[in-house]
Write a protein that holds these residues in place. Structure first.
Motif: not given
Ligand code: PFF
Length: 443
Positions: A22, A26, A103, A220, A223, A226
């Motif tokens: 997580a 982001g 990413y 996002f 996480s 997805m």
């Molecule tokens: N949560 C991660 C962030 O905040 O950078 C990005 C991310 C990781 C999004 C895994 C979605 C995911 F499945």
């Protein structure tokens, strides 16, 4: 045939790995720039509401489906819902592919900023530097190197790779972010930064654009939408208290984003760079923050290197989870061995990221597509699945959490409140999205 499923070595290891997924770019990059773009404190409040009201129920839904089925997303949805739900699993996997591709490009930028700060310092024209780092052949190279590191960890497996990396790196990240926030508070002139970040203009709470941005960011950042949390939960044994764990993971994620804001805004205001924040875009923080670090002299250099190092750590533990979704799906479905699956899929994702490394607009469009459309649609699908289709999700979530009384509320949130919200956000975002794609095609 498929090997026996791996399991986390400890409950704490699982929680840290999920928090590692997580907490990432982001929280520090995206959260700060969206807060700036959407007017400061009102965005923070909406983001907190979205995290609690929509993010938390979906987090618990992913944990429940993953642990119950002990399979990666496609198999887990089929297990509880039949083959008609397979497409949703496929969307999850495709989203993981898409997100990790760009990413990793941004993660490559952060590695370069950390190294540049360490070796040469942050002096020089920040915009020019960003231009040189963000796109082109060097950006491709660092993207590939970062993907290589991600592949190396995922190849080592759930315990020896993912869990171990999280156990070592996440505490370091927490310590850095808190340390930097304390340091930022000591800077003269940082006061108005807190005002901007923390004093809420309640009128702005009713802006649907800000709401849509907050919902997308919550998904996002947590996480969700997805199958990343679902996949991590599939390596759990059944004694975990899932409701508590969802609260800890979401709380830690919000906490790190919030504290990162306590670093970024006071720092920028102390150095009089606030007008740069207002014109925020994908690259703004990468331009403005190094400018601040360079104006702060020797201390700024240390702070800058440590800050970018924390970003690298967050990016790595998140990228690992993105790759794990895709890898575990291939292992489960085709019985592939972990090494092969990781190598092949890591390579394919690295290729897909190259256009994003060559052109920042492509990266921005991929990000918009993932966050404004795929994650929200995925979250909508999953909430309908657990709300209406899955037999007895309450029975599953109760295992290890006997005595919790609010599960009835949880299911109704998933049935009505979450889908209504996400449906609205999706509808609202589609206009924005088609505009962004058109401008990309036109430009
Ligand atoms: N949560 C991660 C962030 O905040 O950078 C990005 C991310 C990781 C999004 C895994 C979605 C995911 F499945």
């Amino acid at each position: 045939m498929a090997q026996p499923r791996e399991q986390w070595a400890s409950r704490f290891g699982f929680v840290l790995a999920a928090v590692g997924s997580a907490v990432g770019l982001g929280n520090m990059w995206r959260f700060s720039y969206l807060t700036a773009e959407n007017g400061g404190a009102a965005f923070v409040v909406l983001y907190l509401i979205m995290t609690a009201l929509v993010g938390l129920p979906v987090m618990l839904a992913e944990l429940t489906v993953g642990r119950g089925a002990r399979r990666s997303p496609i198999g887990a949805l089929e297990h509880f819902g039949g083959t008609r739900w397979r497409p949703l699993g496929l969307v999850f996997v495709a989203t993981g592919f898409l997100i990790l591709a760009y990413y990793s490009v941004i993660a490559g930028w952060t590695v370069r900023y950390a190294l540049i700060g360490l070796l040469a310092g942050f002096d020089g024209d920040p915009g020019e530097r960003f231009g040189a780092i963000a796109s082109g052949s060097r950006a491709v190279l660092w993207h590939l190197l970062f993907m290589g590191a991600t592949v190396a960890v995922v190849m080592s497996g759930v315990r020896a790779g993912i869990e171990r990396v999280a156990l070592v790196l996440m505490p370091v990240l927490f310590a850095i972010v808190v340390g930097l926030a304390i340091y930022a508070a000591t800077l003269p002139g940082s006061g108005p930064g807190y005002g901007y970040y923390l004093s809420v203009d309640f009128a702005a709470l009713w802006d649907a654009n800000v709401l849509a941005a907050a919902a997308g960011q919550a998904f996002f950042s947590l996480s969700l939408g997805m199958g990343a949390i679902l996949t991590y939960a599939s390596y759990l044994s059944r004694e975990n208290h899932l409701p508590n764990e969802s609260v800890v993971i979401a709380g830690a994620d919000f906490g790190v984003a919030f504290v990162a804001g306590l670093v970024v805004f006071p720092l920028l205001f102390a150095l009089g760079l606030q007008q740069d924040v207002g014109e925020s875009t994908v690259g703004a923080l990468f331009i403005t923050l190094p400018k601040a670090f360079s104006e702060m002299g020797a201390a700024g250099r240390v702070v800058g290197v440590v800050f970018f190092f924390a970003l690298v750590v967050g990016a790595l533990t998140s990228a690992i989870s993105l790759l794990e979704v895709v890898v575990s799906s291939l292992m489960d479905r085709l019985g592939w061995e972990r090494h092969h699956a990781t190598f092949l899929l890591g390579g394919a994702i690295a290729l897909l990221g190259i256009p994003a490394a060559l052109e920042t607009d492509v990266l921005g469009a991929m990000d918009g597509l993932a966050e404004r459309f795929f994650l929200i649609a995925g979250g909508l699908g999953l909430s309908l699945f657990v709300g209406w289709r899955m037999q007895d999700p309450m029975g599953e979530v109760r295992v290890g959490a006997e005595g919790v009384r609010w599960f009835g509320l949880w299911r109704w949130l998933l049935r009505l409140v979450v889908p209504a919200f996400l449906g609205f956000v999706l509808y609202w975002s589609l206009g924005d999205l088609s505009g962004a794609l058109q401008s990309l095609a036109g430009g």
